[in-house]
Design an enzyme around this catalytic site. Sequence first.
Site, PDB file in Angstrom:
ATOM      1  N   LEU A  79       0.857  -1.187   0.000  1.00 56.47           N
ATOM      2  CA  LEU A  79       0.000   0.000   0.000  1.00 56.47           C
ATOM      3  C   LEU A  79       0.892   1.236   0.000  1.00 56.47           C
ATOM      4  O   LEU A  79       1.899   1.281   0.707  1.00 56.47           O
ATOM      5  CB  LEU A  79      -0.897   0.024   1.242  1.00 56.47           C
ATOM      6  CG  LEU A  79      -2.028  -1.012   1.306  1.00 56.47           C
ATOM      7  CD1 LEU A  79      -2.724  -0.940   2.667  1.00 56.47           C
ATOM      8  CD2 LEU A  79      -3.034  -0.797   0.195  1.00 56.47           C
ATOM      9  N   ASP A  80       0.526   2.246  -0.782  1.00 53.91           N
ATOM     10  CA  ASP A  80       1.274   3.503  -0.802  1.00 53.91           C
ATOM     11  C   ASP A  80       1.268   4.138   0.590  1.00 53.91           C
ATOM     12  O   ASP A  80       0.341   3.883   1.392  1.00 53.91           O
ATOM     13  CB  ASP A  80       0.670   4.475  -1.811  1.00 53.91           C
ATOM     14  CG  ASP A  80       0.905   4.045  -3.251  1.00 53.91           C
ATOM     15  OD1 ASP A  80       1.796   3.196  -3.465  1.00 53.91           O
ATOM     16  OD2 ASP A  80       0.201   4.545  -4.149  1.00 53.91           O
ATOM     17  N   PRO A  81       2.258   4.980   0.912  1.00 57.08           N
ATOM     18  CA  PRO A  81       2.342   5.572   2.252  1.00 57.08           C
ATOM     19  C   PRO A  81       1.054   6.241   2.736  1.00 57.08           C
ATOM     20  O   PRO A  81       0.684   6.096   3.903  1.00 57.08           O
ATOM     21  CB  PRO A  81       3.483   6.590   2.103  1.00 57.08           C
ATOM     22  CG  PRO A  81       4.378   5.969   1.076  1.00 57.08           C
ATOM     23  CD  PRO A  81       3.436   5.317   0.094  1.00 57.08           C
TER      24      PRO A  81
END
Length: 337
Positions: A79-81
């Site tokens: 998952l992206d930050p």
Amino acid sequence: MKAKRSGVLPAERPRKRLVRIEAETDPKYGKSPKDRTAGELLQCGVVPLDKPAGPTSHQVAAWLRDALKVDEVGHGGTLDPKVTGALPVTINHAVKSVSALLSAGKEYVTVLRLHEDRDEGAVKKAAAQFVGKIQQTPPVRSAVARKPRIRRVYYLDVLETSGRDVLFRVGCQAGTYVRNLCVDMARAMGTKGHMQELRRTRTGLFTEEDLVTLHDVLDARTFYDQDKDETQLRKVVKPVESVTAHLNHVILRDSAIDAVCHGAPLACIGIAQLDAGIEVGEPIAFLSLKGELVGLAEAQMTSHQMIEADKGIAATPSRIVMRKGTYPQTWKKRSKE
């Protein structure tokens, strides 16, 4: 968000279990997943983590490793930050099974911000166009080649519209880029748009109700260390079998397990039960009659062939999770000449 979904992920579809041969399991070997101690779960388990916004998936997994005081972790689906939500993290020996999570269907809730006004009718009409097979090109910042590819959207439900913001829920095949989906939906409405917020609400059979926070994990480990209280730890660490719940299963006879653990292909004679609908080349999970995960495999026969064939190789193992010697050796080693 609690509105009824218009579809389901593949993992949620009912399965039919077929019996190839009536077989019993010896209680002296192995153990049902529900009977494992907290210590055993720490050696081979999975934490359905609720990833917070800010850190990378790798950083969060590392924090969980330190909080649980385990040696190794692996996460299923980056998952992206800025993105929050379901990030199952395998621990210790269960890391061998993490590849199964990469193929699990995912569900997201996201906010699409349109650059021009559109009424709810136009939004829902556009959304309906993206259910089924869609073509996407991975974004510039991605870990895969930027070539067009086909992905499947199982359902896409518009939950609410407010001004130019559209809140929708989407169930999709692994590897679907929701950011691209937002841009394409806006384009279908004759305007531009971008993804404003994103949360993963489901991975395979892990739902939001299953998710735990890093604070939950740290507290559980503290209670376990100080008071030997397993209650909280058993709530945050789930059996490794949860990782493969979305796959079709082949159930092995006790006599076949140790040979498979040593890397041998599975012959039809070693099968006790199996799920219907298995296709050649499909990733599947080997389980024992007690429900223990033996490993991951690739089907070499269909379910029908596995049931009907008297001989032949039904599946070849790809990743073995169960430790060698868990079940007795009933096969003969070839003598060295």
